[in-house]
Design an enzyme around this catalytic site. Structure first.
Site, PDB file in Angstrom:
ATOM      1  N   ARG A  39       0.825  -1.217   0.000  1.00 27.77           N
ATOM      2  CA  ARG A  39       0.000   0.000   0.000  1.00 27.77           C
ATOM      3  C   ARG A  39       0.853   1.260   0.000  1.00 27.77           C
ATOM      4  O   ARG A  39       0.492   2.264  -0.617  1.00 27.77           O
ATOM      5  CB  ARG A  39      -0.913   0.023   1.220  1.00 27.77           C
ATOM      6  CG  ARG A  39      -2.191  -0.709   0.978  1.00 27.77           C
ATOM      7  CD  ARG A  39      -3.214  -0.401   2.047  1.00 27.77           C
ATOM      8  NE  ARG A  39      -4.479  -0.982   1.646  1.00 27.77           N
ATOM      9  CZ  ARG A  39      -5.402  -1.404   2.489  1.00 27.77           C
ATOM     10  NH1 ARG A  39      -5.214  -1.317   3.782  1.00 27.77           N
ATOM     11  NH2 ARG A  39      -6.534  -1.903   2.041  1.00 27.77           N
ATOM     12  N   LYS A 200     -18.642 -17.610   1.074  1.00 29.95           N
ATOM     13  CA  LYS A 200     -20.103 -17.642   1.244  1.00 29.95           C
ATOM     14  C   LYS A 200     -20.866 -16.805   0.237  1.00 29.95           C
ATOM     15  O   LYS A 200     -20.435 -15.708  -0.112  1.00 29.95           O
ATOM     16  CB  LYS A 200     -20.442 -17.136   2.641  1.00 29.95           C
ATOM     17  CG  LYS A 200     -19.972 -18.081   3.724  1.00 29.95           C
ATOM     18  CD  LYS A 200     -20.376 -17.555   5.073  1.00 29.95           C
ATOM     19  CE  LYS A 200     -20.264 -18.651   6.106  1.00 29.95           C
ATOM     20  NZ  LYS A 200     -20.669 -18.175   7.414  1.00 29.95           N
ATOM     21  N   GLY A 380     -12.737  -3.536   1.275  1.00 26.18           N
ATOM     22  CA  GLY A 380     -14.151  -3.196   1.412  1.00 26.18           C
ATOM     23  C   GLY A 380     -14.649  -2.216   0.361  1.00 26.18           C
ATOM     24  O   GLY A 380     -15.752  -2.368  -0.171  1.00 26.18           O
TER      25      GLY A 380
HETATM   26  P1  AMP Z   1     -14.087 -14.577   0.962  1.00 27.37           P
HETATM   27  O1  AMP Z   1     -13.485 -13.813   2.093  1.00 27.37           O
HETATM   28  O2  AMP Z   1     -15.578 -14.703   1.026  1.00 27.37           O
HETATM   29  O3  AMP Z   1     -13.603 -14.108  -0.400  1.00 27.37           O
HETATM   30  O4  AMP Z   1     -13.601 -16.081   1.151  1.00 27.37           O
HETATM   31  C1  AMP Z   1     -12.261 -16.469   1.060  1.00 27.37           C
HETATM   32  C2  AMP Z   1     -12.097 -17.766   1.778  1.00 27.37           C
HETATM   33  O5  AMP Z   1     -12.927 -18.752   1.195  1.00 27.37           O
HETATM   34  C3  AMP Z   1     -10.689 -18.305   1.691  1.00 27.37           C
HETATM   35  O6  AMP Z   1     -10.129 -18.305   2.970  1.00 27.37           O
HETATM   36  C4  AMP Z   1     -10.867 -19.722   1.174  1.00 27.37           C
HETATM   37  O7  AMP Z   1     -10.068 -20.676   1.859  1.00 27.37           O
HETATM   38  C5  AMP Z   1     -12.323 -20.001   1.436  1.00 27.37           C
HETATM   39  N1  AMP Z   1     -12.861 -21.028   0.534  1.00 27.37           N
HETATM   40  C6  AMP Z   1     -12.861 -21.008  -0.800  1.00 27.37           C
HETATM   41  N2  AMP Z   1     -13.392 -22.141  -1.278  1.00 27.37           N
HETATM   42  C7  AMP Z   1     -13.764 -22.902  -0.230  1.00 27.37           C
HETATM   43  C8  AMP Z   1     -14.378 -24.177  -0.090  1.00 27.37           C
HETATM   44  N3  AMP Z   1     -14.724 -24.903  -1.158  1.00 27.37           N
HETATM   45  N4  AMP Z   1     -14.608 -24.643   1.161  1.00 27.37           N
HETATM   46  C9  AMP Z   1     -14.248 -23.898   2.233  1.00 27.37           C
HETATM   47  N5  AMP Z   1     -13.677 -22.677   2.164  1.00 27.37           N
HETATM   48  C10 AMP Z   1     -13.422 -22.191   0.946  1.00 27.37           C
END
Ligand code: AMP
Length: 402
Positions: A39, A200, A380
């Site tokens: 950054r 999610k 964010g």
């Molecule tokens: P996000 O912060 O929503 O972008 O999520 C990122 C996180 O999702 C990372 O730490 C990944 O390890 C996790 N992730 C991605 N695919 C999977 C999966 N199939 N099962 C569990 N965690 C996952």
């Protein structure tokens, strides 16, 4: 919001003026040392330019979450030292951001000198966007420059309030970030693919809904793909999924269809019984996930298919990993696609813009970042822009130019 011609500080005579630059100095620090200076590296050119044009540069930022009270562990002193090292010139650290101490240190700056004021969030007025705090900050500047796109989703004194009381301009990094996002979402070279992964669906519903109307292909990966597969009646075993969002997933699929946006879901996956490094794993077609297994990555056929989709496209917007990339061997779905996107970018066939926390870490791990057209340093704020939301920090600059 019309952001086409934000007033840039590049066109302003800054010689001798005190220029308050809102930067994002919120970098990781371990044992009193900056552990990742990405950054800071991104703001160097902007600061050097102001300094060379004779401005008295006063950098302000938040750092961590001290919740409105001084906390020596969240002092910007080590960050100011690192900034001086990167700039190759002394940077004065001022252990206050308002009041006599701050104002007299700023008054003593020579044209071309650069100072960093103490963490803005040592004062509750920063996050409250309190008028008196805004006025106190403004006493240290003749002009205000916002070069912190990554903090622009917050309506704080330093990101929003100052634009109301001082002549306000956009800094070069702010302009670069906005231009990269506009290049993908407003007038992109088509077809456009969006790759949305991550854990999610729930955290990305507004992004998915917004992107459907903007992109031609939506590649869904990561844990969130499981909920979409489930909504089609696929048994995802013990995989991360959100059964309460099956209807939402179906609605998103239907809306995509209505907008002619092709949704690409995994056709094969890498499964394991445990969420840990080096665990026994197997590749199975999506309809053959054992009921005691978890999906942790997309499989080789999916990677191949996703790469073929990228080859048909001219623009890619990427947010979120395709699998649990931090745990070996479940990074290949993310890394394979990142390498292909990087190759297509190098060959001038694809414009690639990526951003949002884990995405940057995943692209760095794949070695793809240097080839991408643009990798945002914002988390964010990048996500809120993808949701189509107005960012208060950007809106304040737009208002200031009206
Ligand atoms: P996000 O912060 O929503 O972008 O999520 C990122 C996180 O999702 C990372 O730490 C990944 O390890 C996790 N992730 C991605 N695919 C999977 C999966 N199939 N099962 C569990 N965690 C996952």
């Amino acid at each position: 919001m019309q952001v086409t011609n934000l007033k840039s500080i590049a066109d302003v005579d800054v010689a001798g003026k005190r220029v308050l630059v809102r930067a994002d100095l919120n970098v990781p620090v371990a044992d009193g040392k900056v552990s990742d200076a990405t950054r800071l590296e991104r703001i160097l050119d902007g600061l050097k330019d102001l300094s060379q044009r004779g401005a008295r540069v006063v950098v302000i930022s938040h750092f961590g979450r001290p919740k409105g009270a001084p906390n020596p562990e969240m002092s910007l002193a080590p960050v100011a030292a690192k900034l001086g090292e990167l700039l190759g010139k002394p940077v004065t650290f001022v252990p206050a951001c308002i009041g006599d101490e701050a104002e007299s240190a700023v008054a003593a700056l020579q044209p071309g000198a650069i100072a960093v004021l103490e963490n803005l969030r040592f004062h509750a007025g920063e996050e409250k966007n309190d008028e008196a705090f805004v006025a106190a900050l403004a006493r240290s500047g003749d002009l205000y420059v916002n070069d912190a796109f990554s903090a622009a989703h917050r309506a704080h004194a330093s990101t929003e309030g100052l634009a109301r009381v001082l002549p306000a301009y956009a800094g070069p990094l702010m302009i670069e970030e906005i231009n990269a996002l506009r290049a993908v979402l407003e007038n992109p070279q088509r077809p456009v693919a969006a790759l949305v992964g991550g854990a999610k669906v729930s955290s990305k519903i507004p992004i998915l809904k917004h992107l459907i109307g903007k992109v031609d292909k939506l590649i869904i990966g990561g844990g969130m793909a499981n909920t979409f597969l489930m909504s089609h009646g696929v048994d995802v075993g013990r995989s991360l999924a959100e059964p309460d969002l099956l209807e939402t997933a179906r609605e998103i699929m239907a809306a995509a269809k209505a907008h002619n946006c092709a949704v690409v879901l995994p056709e094969d996956v890498v499964i394991a019984r445990e969420f840990k490094s080096g665990v026994a794993n197997a590749v199975v077609p999506i309809l053959a996930v054992p009921s005691d297994a978890m999906i942790l990555d997309v499989g080789p056929r999916s990677i191949e298919h996703n790469c073929a989709v990228l080859k048909e496209c001219r623009t890619l917007l990427w947010n979120g990993p395709m699998g649990a990339f931090e745990i070996s061997p479940f990074g290949e779905g993310t890394f394979g696609l990142a390498r292909e996107a990087a190759r297509l970018t190098r060959e001038g066939k694809l414009v690639t813009v990526a951003g949002g926390g884990d995405t940057v870490a995943a692209l760095n791990a794949a070695g793809a970042t240097p080839d991408f057209t643009y990798v945002s340093t914002a988390g964010g704020a990048f996500l809120e822009w993808l949701e189509g939301r107005e960012l208060p920090g950007v809106a304040a600059l737009v208002r200031a130019q009206a």
